[in-house]
Every structure is written in structure tokens, then in C-alpha cells.
Design a protein around this motif. Structure first.
Motif, PDB file in Angstrom:
ATOM      1  N   GLN A 186       0.809  -1.336  -0.099  1.00  6.80           N
ATOM      2  CA  GLN A 186       0.060  -0.077   0.036  1.00  6.80           C
ATOM      3  C   GLN A 186       0.995   1.205  -0.040  1.00  6.80           C
ATOM      4  N   PRO A 226      -0.065  14.176   1.179  1.00  7.08           N
ATOM      5  CA  PRO A 226      -0.984  15.047   1.292  1.00  7.08           C
ATOM      6  C   PRO A 226      -1.564  15.783   0.300  1.00  7.08           C
ATOM      7  N   ALA A 227      -2.737  16.322   0.087  1.00  3.13           N
ATOM      8  CA  ALA A 227      -3.361  16.775  -0.931  1.00  3.13           C
ATOM      9  C   ALA A 227      -2.979  18.095  -1.869  1.00  3.13           C
ATOM     10  N   LEU A 253     -12.559  -0.458  -0.116  1.00  9.16           N
ATOM     11  CA  LEU A 253     -12.735   0.459   1.032  1.00  9.16           C
ATOM     12  C   LEU A 253     -14.323   0.461   1.503  1.00  9.16           C
ATOM     13  N   LEU A 281     -16.100   2.504   4.256  1.00  9.47           N
ATOM     14  CA  LEU A 281     -16.277   3.969   3.913  1.00  9.47           C
ATOM     15  C   LEU A 281     -17.665   4.051   3.172  1.00  9.47           C
ATOM     16  N   ARG A 341     -19.727   5.870  -1.325  1.00  9.01           N
ATOM     17  CA  ARG A 341     -19.321   7.148  -1.749  1.00  9.01           C
ATOM     18  C   ARG A 341     -17.840   7.286  -1.730  1.00  9.01           C
ATOM     19  N   LEU A 352     -11.153  12.336  -0.996  1.00  6.84           N
ATOM     20  CA  LEU A 352     -10.170  11.759  -0.034  1.00  6.84           C
ATOM     21  C   LEU A 352      -9.090  11.307  -0.570  1.00  6.84           C
ATOM     22  N   PRO A 353      -7.800  11.471  -0.351  1.00 10.30           N
ATOM     23  CA  PRO A 353      -6.624  11.097  -1.139  1.00 10.30           C
ATOM     24  C   PRO A 353      -6.463   9.325  -0.710  1.00 10.30           C
ATOM     25  N   LEU A 354      -6.945   8.655  -1.723  1.00 11.05           N
ATOM     26  CA  LEU A 354      -6.832   7.127  -1.508  1.00 11.05           C
ATOM     27  C   LEU A 354      -5.379   6.892  -1.758  1.00 11.05           C
ATOM     28  N   PRO A 355      -5.113   5.572  -1.036  1.00  6.39           N
ATOM     29  CA  PRO A 355      -3.789   4.990  -1.220  1.00  6.39           C
ATOM     30  C   PRO A 355      -3.628   4.067  -2.453  1.00  6.39           C
ATOM     31  N   LEU A 400      -2.903   0.674  -4.267  1.00  4.50           N
ATOM     32  CA  LEU A 400      -2.520  -0.585  -3.719  1.00  4.50           C
ATOM     33  C   LEU A 400      -1.833  -1.616  -4.922  1.00  4.50           C
ATOM     34  N   TRP A 436      -4.339   4.114   6.163  1.00  2.05           N
ATOM     35  CA  TRP A 436      -5.050   3.934   4.741  1.00  2.05           C
ATOM     36  C   TRP A 436      -5.380   5.422   4.323  1.00  2.05           C
ATOM     37  N   ARG A 456      -5.204  13.246   7.754  1.00  2.00           N
ATOM     38  CA  ARG A 456      -6.403  14.098   7.723  1.00  2.00           C
ATOM     39  C   ARG A 456      -7.760  13.258   7.474  1.00  2.00           C
TER      40      ARG A 456
END
Ligand code: ATP
Ligand code: ATP
Ligand code: MG
Ligand code: MG
Lengths: 252, 296, 296, 252
Positions: free
Chosen positions: B58, B63-64, B103, B107, B110, B116-119, B121, C106, C110
């Protein structure tokens, strides 16, 4: 004084025949060498010779516990040295053997020991019972029918061994020192048994070194000495009145 | 009539003393072994192929305010490092939709729609049977992306399967060794008992008994001794299985497949017991006949 | 001089035939058993207490347009349902900060700051040793909150520990049973051999031999037979351990604690072998002396 | 004709003493009942009686293989019926026994069988070697030193048994039918051995039912019959010239 005479022996195929038989154990010299012998049916012989002469060894050849190193052994016309292993049981059932060291089965009762040859030959149980009982009372062991061999005295064991050897009326009886452990009175009684069986047609060979015994009977001797076998006439010496007495008033 | 009689001493000799014990031990261990193997098999087929030799790596999103390209570069670095490893067979970056699916339980539907900054994989397929690679993998990846996370839970599970498979093999191995040793011992026991009875057998022979007469008596004796032992072993084995059953109940049914009803667990032990008794008897019969043939 | 001579036949009797085999099997199984127990112990203490009897229940957040109170009500219903279960010891709803910490790997630091609807997490502590509760728990919770998710991974792990513990006990049990059976068999073997030698011993006695003279010969005989068997068993055991070692290497070192260097694995097998030989000899000596005392 | 006479027996404590001894096996009637006997040191007796009379049983009491049901047995002044088990080996080492069934150890060579009593008593090996060799050549078995008993003839086994019994010059020799399996010549030679040992001070008791043998020696008889023991004078009947001859020209 009564001297026992052999019956007339009919002619015919020899019951026992040795042809040029030699025996040597693994590591030694010849115990028996180049023996030749032919016994007619119904014969009665003593087998004599000093201790270690090979009496037991010769009997072993006859009861198929030992194969000769050379030569052949014939029983009732069959060459047993050449016979297939499969056919040996049938021949052995015609033999009755009194072993020098008895070889009673320790875990069987006296009755079962004597019954063994009949059981092995699948005789019917009632016949076994009557034959064994009669024989045991003849040798004076009626009271020991259910005893184990371990509790018997030396002479009693010997009598069981003899009873087992003759119970199935064998055609050839081989007895190794059959009277070595009993007193003279019983010895004469046991000899009487062999004589009766001989009269019924059995061949008898008795190995013994008891000269007094041999002397009482007018039977020929097979004498073993220095690996050779000689057929000798009956011993001329005869002992006395007791023999009559012993046979007519047997003690138990 | 005659066949029911015994001219052999029925007790006190090696064979009749030992064969019941030997057969009992054999049946006991055999019962445990086949049941164990059956259980392991059920467990393995339950866990089965669902789990493949994969590891998930992962790469957390930066950060955004960082550039989108930076994230992509991190993932590429990691993929390259992974591809260079000899123990890695294949590398695949999961599409965003796949990540959303993963996810979703956390979550909700939606997540993908959110900002949201997703990782990223990365699914890594390992070379079959490669071992001790997880640390190598971890160090390779963290060298290039310091905050990469290796999710090795699946690998653990796979190793668990390996371990179970190992126990299965070990059980079979031990059972085979012990069975062979005990079968040999039965041959020895029979020979010893023949040697003890040499005198008796020789007298039987000289009285005119046939080999079959003697061998049958031995085989029957052994059969009865073997069945005695086999019953004892089966009872002891049943107790042990009961204990295993208690243990298994202690483990939640979701984790271990249901083992109570599997065929091996209930059918094989009696078969083992039958097999052991037969083995002992046949061994004894053959040993006797071949020994008798060599006697006068 | 005299003590080196033997008046007993040195071969062909039950004891000298069987004792090596019996001792070998005993040492083999004993070696496997103590090593197995040592390995299980190491594994267990490695996994150890880190894992407690907890389950996490996750209550997904409702879509954002639902009321905040509805979420709270769902969580309360689930907590109440859980508290009513007899197998549940404690229930604790995780604070939002804790959830943030869990999600950090994950979603990055933030996550909490985002407007994402986070699920509520409930830590459930189970009553010690309660079994088969996960299904009950699941049904109890989903009755009141249909989309609740039960995360039972930790429980699995705990069950894995239970299972390993079970194997450990089973190994000990099997080893004890087999050892006892074999020790008994040695007593029988010695008795059998005494019975076979009854005649010889009686002659020795009648010739003026003392009990110690006879018993010492027996004990020496057994000692030598036992050491022979014990060496064989040790070798066979070593091979088996080597096989286990290969298996263990196959399992990643992170999953299984390092077992190669544990004390039990290397020191106990020779001890087992010594123990078995001594047990056999002492058993034989005592059996002989007590049997001799009962003879004339 | 040579008749063997017993030596003068010195007075003193009786070597063998039976006080009111009875013996009954588990399940039967008395085999021996209320026997009383005291034999002075250096005595020589024959023990006679019909087969099953209890000769072996009486000897068993004397060699401590059997405890009497009643009464006490004293050997060399010790009450062996009351003696602790610990002290029996010491007493047994003063005894030499020829068993009726020999009881040779099958796995030991002839030499080792004969050496057994010396080994058990921890005698030095050179002494063992010379004693055993000398004795074996006396009984005519020099060539069988390394043979196992299984290959011996009946008479040869008996001679080994006798050699084993006398090899440690025991103070009391108990021989059960020691000449039952050998011919007369060897029997006389073996008797000569017992006579020599008797002259050196050993007490001798020989159980036998061989009347011809008993008749040649002027030794008293202990006669067992109907569970009772009677001490009888030597048999007056004596057989012939052969005895001299047998002893002077022994055959092997
Ligand atoms: N199985 C055997 N192996 C080797 N030698 C043997 C075997 N059986 C007998 N002998 C030897 O063969 C010779 C003859 O023995 P056998 O038993 O036939 O004598 P015997 O005439 O019966 O003597 P006895 O009257 O003492 O019984 C003896 O020297 C003996 O040692
Ligand atoms: N261990 C025993 N248990 C039961 N009875 C026995 C035992 N030993 C001997 N007997 C019986 O005691 C009696 C005497 O036996 P013993 O052996 O003393 O006779 P013996 O005089 O030596 O006879 P033989 O001259 O035939 O050897 C016999 O009837 C025998 O059956
Ligand atoms: Mg002979
Ligand atoms: Mg007797």
C-alpha cells in the motif's frame, strides 16, 4: 525260565532297508559309514553299541529327522531319501518313535500327549479316548491321565513316551533306550508291549545298552561299533527266573 | 474338530505376549494418523485455494497539496523495486474502482466520490514456495517509498496452510515409520515364537503333522492375539479422537471447517484396525510357512 | 572376570529381541514429542498475550444526508444487544480519535479532518474461553443493525493459539500413553525372558549362584540392548526433526518464532534417550530381582 | 571278583539328617511321609525304589529345590529348612547334584557347563581350566570340550552332568540315576569316580533302580517304598567277573 522267541517273519519287500548309508555331522568324521541292512516285515531287533556309537543317529535316519550324507533309506519299499517333503507326513504316520529324551509336550496333559499321533491323523475322538485310556492303564499311569509331564517321575515320563509311540499301531516302532529309566519289573512289562505289537505285525527296533535285558530275549542284535553295523545272533547268556515272574506278575 | 484343538502352548511365548501390544500401539497410532490426516485434509480443502500467494503493498497518498504526479512516481518506484526482486512473479497496480470496492465496507459506497486521497494498492504475486521474502520485500519497497505498508495477512494465512500441510505430511511419515517398525517386530515375534516352539513343532512333524496343520494353528493364534490388541488400540484411539473432538469444538467453526462428519474421521479407524490385524496374521502365516519349509 | 562372563544365552530370547525395538520406538516418539512440545511452547510464547479475546464490531455510517442522531441510535442499539449476550464481558465504543489512528495508514493523517462519514467501532471483550460465540454475536448485532460488520480476525488468531495449545497437549498425551505402554511391554519382555530362562536360572541357583549374580547379568544385557535401541531411536528421531526443521523454514520467520535455537529442541532428545535406556534397565533389574525372590 | 567296600565312617555330627520329614505335592497324597535318617560324614549309600517311589523327590529335599511339607532337613549341622534365603547359596556350593534329566545349559559348551560351579564360586580361571580338563578326560569326553550339549549322545550328556556335579569336590554328592544312559563299562568307570571322591571324604547318595549295579558294591541301601524309607544292608547277590574287568580296562 521263559525265553521270548521271534515270530516267523514273512518274506516280501524289506520293511526297512539301508543301502550304503553314511552319516557325518557338519564338522566331524563319519558317525555311520557304508551301512547296508534289510529287515523283513515283522522283524524284532535290538540295536546295541557303546555310548556314542551312533544308535540314536541311525534311528534318526529311520524316522526321517536326519538325511544320510550318502546312500539311501527305504521304508516299506519307498525311497524316503528321494521322497518329496509333501509325502513325508504319510510315511511318518506309519512310524512310532520313543525318543531317548522323551520329548513330551510340556503344556499338554499325559492324555493329550499320548493322543497326539491320533489327533494329527484326524482319528475320531471316541476311538482316541478308548485307545489312549487302555494304553495308559497298561503302562500303569491311569492315575496320571490329566497330569502335566513336569510332575512325572523319570520312569513315568518314559512310559508316556512309549505309550505315545505305539498308540496308533505303527508299522515300524523305533525305541531309543525305552527302559533306561524304569526298574526291571516295569521294563519287562514294557517289553511285553513291544512283543504284542510285534506279533500283530509291527517291525520293532530297540536301541539299548542294557545287556541283561537283551539277554532275556531271543532276538537278533544289530551291533554298532566303529561306524559299522553287524548283525549278531541273540545273546546266549540268559538271566534267570525273574523274567517269567516279572511278566506274569507285573508291578505298577 | 481337530482344527479347534491346540498342540501349541497358547500363552507364555513371545508372540502371544507381544502381538496384542504391538497391534494395539499400531492401531492406536494408525487411528490417530488417519484421523489426523483426514482432519488436515478437510481443513486444507476448506481454506483451500481462495488464498493465493499474494501480498498487498500500500502506497499511502501524499497530502492533498502535493502534486498528483508525485503519488504516481512513488507507486512507479515501488513497482520497479518489486519487479527487480527474484521472488516476485507478478506486480499489478489496482485500479481505483477496485480500491473503492475494498474500501466500501469501511467508508460506504461514496468513498470514491469523495475528495479523500486514496492510497495506491499494488498486488504482488510471489514465486511459488519462495520463503522468507516478506522482509526482503519490505526492505526493498521501503527503501524507495519510506512509508509503504506491506499487508502480509494473506501470506500469513498461506503459511498457516503450509504449516498444516507440513503437519499432515509429518503425521503420515511418523505413521509409516512406526507401522513398518511394528510390522517388522511382528515378524521377529513370530520367528521368536517359532524358535521357542521348535521342539514342539519338530515333535508334531515327526508324529506326521503336515505344515498346514502347524501353520494354521499359528495363524489362528496370531489372529486372535491381533484382534485383541486391535480392539484395545481402537478403544484407546477412540478416546484420543474424543479428546481431539473436544479441542476442535474449542476452535470456532468458522475458522476450522466442520470435521465431525468427514468420512475419514469415522470410517478409517476401524479399517486401520482391520488392516493391522490382517497384516499381523498374514505376516505370521507367511513367516511360519517359510520357516517350516526349512525344517526337516 | 566372572561378571564379564555370561551364563545366560545372549540372543534368541524375547527380551534381547524386543527391547532394542521397543526402546527405539520409545526414544523416537519421545524425541518427536519433546521437540514438538518445545516448538509449540516457543510458538505460543511468541504469539503470546498480545492477542486478547476481543472482537471489533463496525457500524457503518449512514449516508451523509441522514441525521447524525440516527447513527448514534444504531450504535446504541448494537451496544445494548451486545451487552445482553452472556458471552460478552465488556463493550466499549471507540472514540473518534482512536478511529482516526486506525485509519491513518489508509487515509493519511487528515482523515478525521475530512467530511467523510466514519463508521463507529465497538471493541467487544469476550468471556474467557467462550466458544462458538462469533455467530451468536453476529446474529445478535445484525438483528438490530442489519449492515453491522464483525471483524473476527483477532479471534481467529486466538483460536489458532488454542489449536496450537491443543496440539501441544495432544502430543504430550500421546507420548505419555505410548511411553507407558512400552514400559509395560518391557516389563513383560523381561518376565517372558525370565520365564524362558527359568530352567537356566534354576540350575545357576542350585549350583550356588546368588541373586545378584543372575540379576546383574540380566541388567547388563538389558542395558546393552536398550542402548542399542536408544541410539537407533535417536537417529530416527534426528531425521524426523530435520524434516520438521525443513518444514519450519518453509514458514516465514515472522509468523513462527525462531525455533532452531530453543533449548528443548537440541537438549531434550538425548535426555529422552538416556531416560528410556535407564527406564528399561531399571525396570528389568527390579523385575528380575523380584521374580528371583519368588523362586526356590 | 572285586567287591567295593565302604571306608570307615568317622563319628561326629551327621552330614545329612532328616527329622520326621514329609513331602506332599499340591494336589496329592504324601509322596514321602515321616522319614527319619542320619548319615555320618563320609557315607556312601544307594537310594533304591520302584519308579515313582519318590527317589528324585527325596534328593530334591536334600539339594534344596523343594521344601518339606513337614519336618526338617539338616545338612552338615545346619537346619536348611529354617535357613534364610540369603544363606542358601553357601550351602549349595557344598553340594554336587547329578540331575536325572541332566539339565545341561544348552547354550554353553561342555567345558563351560562343567566349569559352572567353579565360576559361580569365583574360582581362579587357571584352576578351572586344569580341573575341568582333567575331569572331562576321565569321563572320556576330551574330544567334546567345545561341543554344545545338543550334539552329544545320551550317554555323553550324562557324563557331562556327572562331571559338573563333582568338579568342585562337593561335601555331599547326590546323583539321580547317574548311569541310566551309559553302558556297563562306562557305568563302572563312573562309579569309580564316586568311590574316589568318597575316599576323599564326600558323602555320596546314588539313586538307582539298576540292581545289577547295586549288587556289585558293598554299600548299604536306602530303600523307598510306600512313602517310607528303610535302611537295608548291601545286596548279597553279586554279578561276576565283568566288574573287575570293566574297571581295569575302561572303554570310552
Ligand atoms: N546333531 C549332531 N551334531 C553333531 N554331532 C552329533 C549330533 N548328534 C550326535 N552327534 C555325535 O554323533 C555321535 C553318535 O551319537 P549318537 O547320539 O548317535 O550316539 P548313541 O549311540 O545314541 O549314544 P548313547 O548310547 O550315548 O545315546 C556322538 O559322538 C555325538 O557327539
Ligand atoms: N512337581 C511335582 N508335582 C506333583 N507331583 C510330583 C512332582 N514331582 C514328582 N511328583 C510325583 O511324585 C511321585 C514321586 O516322583 P519322583 O520323581 O520322586 O519318583 P522317582 O522315585 O524319582 O521315580 P523314577 O525312578 O521314575 O524317576 C510321582 O508319582 C510323581 O508323579
Ligand atoms: Mg543315544
Ligand atoms: Mg526320579
Amino acid at each position: 525260565m521263559q525265553i521270548f522267541k521271534p515270530p516267523e517273519t514273512p518274506d516280501g519287500t524289506a520293511a526297512v532297508e539301508l543301502k550304503n548309508v553314511s552319516l557325518r555331522y557338519d564338522d566331524g568324521s563319519d558317525v555311520l559309514s557304508a551301512l547296508n541292512l534289510a529287515l523283513p516285515p515283522g522283524s524284532f531287533h535290538f540295536l546295541t553299541g557303546p555310548s556314542g556309537a551312533g544308535k540314536t543317529s541311525l534311528l534318526k535316519l529311520l524316522y526321517l529327522a536326519q538325511r544320510p550324507t550318502m546312500g539311501s533309506v527305504h521304508l516299506f519299499g519307498t525311497d524316503v531319501t528321494a521322497a518329496a517333503r509333501r509325502s513325508l507326513p504319510a510315511i511318518r504316520r506309519k512310524l512310532g518313535v520313543v525318543f531317548q529324551d522323551f520329548r513330551l509336550l510340556q503344556h499338554l496333559s499325559v492324555f493329550d500327549n499320548v493322543a497326539l499321533p491320533l489327533r494329527v491323523a484326524a482319528a475320531p475322538e471316541p476311538e482316541i479316548k478308548s485307545n489312549v485310556t487302555e494304553l495308559l492303564s497298561w503302562v500303569g499311569l491311569d492315575n496320571f491321565m490329566n497330569a502335566k509331564p513336569a510332575v512325572l517321575s523319570g520312569g513315568q515320563k518314559q512310559r508316556v513316551a512309549i505309550a505315545r509311540a505305539v498308540v496308533n499301531r505303527p508299522r515300524l516302532i523305533l525305541a531309543d533306550e525305552p527302559t533306561g529309566s524304569v526298574d526291571d519289573a516295569i521294563a519287562m512289562r514294557l517289553m511285553q508291549l513291544f512283543i504284542e505289537l510285534n506279533k500283530l505285525g509291527s517291525n520293532i527296533i530297540i536301541a539299548t545298552h542294557n545287556e541283561q535285558l537283551v539277554a532275556r530275549f531271543e532276538y537278533s542284535r544289530l551291533a554298532l561299533a566303529d561306524s559299522a553295523l553287524t548283525e549278531l545272533p541273540p545273546l546266549s547268556y540268559r538271566s534267570a527266573a525273574e523274567s517269567d515272574q516279572a511278566i506274569n506278575e507285573p508291578q505298577t | 474338530m481337530i482344527s479347534l484343538r491346540t498342540d501349541l502352548p497358547w500363552s507364555g511365548d513371545s508372540a502371544s505376549r507381544f502381538i496384542p501390544w504391538l497391534v494395539a500401539i499400531m492401531v492406536f497410532l494408525g487411528t490417530l494418523a488417519v484421523s489426523g490426516v483426514a482432519v488436515f485434509d478437510t481443513i486444507l480443502s476448506g481454506w483451500s485455494k481462495a488464498v493465493t500467494g499474494t501480498v498487498t503493498v500500500q502506497i499511502p497518498a501524499l497530502p492533498a497539496d502535493s502534486e498528483q504526479e508525485a503519488n504516481q512516481a512513488r507507486t512507479d518506484r515501488a513497482v520497479k523495486a518489486l519487479k527487480d526482486l527474484p521472488s516476485v512473479e507478478g506486480v499489478r497496480v489496482l485500479a481505483n474502482t477496485e480500491i473503492d470496492a475494498l474500501l466500501a465496507p469501511w467508508l460506504g459506497e461514496r468513498a470514491a466520490a469523495s475528495d479523500l486521497p486514496l492510497p495506491d494498492l499494488i498486488d504482488v504475486t510471489l514465486v511459488d514456495g519462495s520463503t522468507a521474502t516478506i522482509e526482503a520485500l519490505r526492505s526493498a519497497v521501503t527503501t524507495v517509498v519510506h512509508d509503504a505498508i506491506i499487508d502480509d495477512h494473506r501470506l500469513w494465512f498461506e503459511h498457516l496452510i503450509d504449516l498444516t500441510e507440513g503437519f499432515r505430511l509429518l503425521t503420515i511419515g511418523v505413521a509409516l515409520i512406526v507401522t513398518t517398525a511394528l510390522a517388522l517386530t511382528i515378524v521377529y515375534a513370530t520367528r521368536a515364537s517359532l524358535a521357542e516352539f521348535k521342539e514342539v513343532i519338530s515333535v508334531l512333524h515327526l508324529t506326521g503333522a503336515r505344515d498346514a496343520y502347524v501353520a494354521t494353528q499359528f495363524a489362528k493364534r496370531t489372529l486372535s492375539a491381533a484382534f485383541k490388541g486391535s480392539a484395545g488400540g481402537l478403544v484407546a484411539g477412540a478416546f484420543a479422537l474424543f479428546a481431539i473432538g473436544l479441542l476442535a469444538r474449542n476452535v470456532e467453526s468458522g475458522f476450522l471447517p466442520d470435521i465431525g462428519l468427514s468420512l475419514g474421521f469415522w470410517v478409517l479407524p476401524p479399517l486401520v484396525s482391520l488392516f493391522a490385524a490382517t497384516l499381523a496374521t498374514v505376516t505370521a502365516f507367511i513367516t511360519v510357512l517359510s520357516t517350516l519349509r526349512s525344517m526337516v
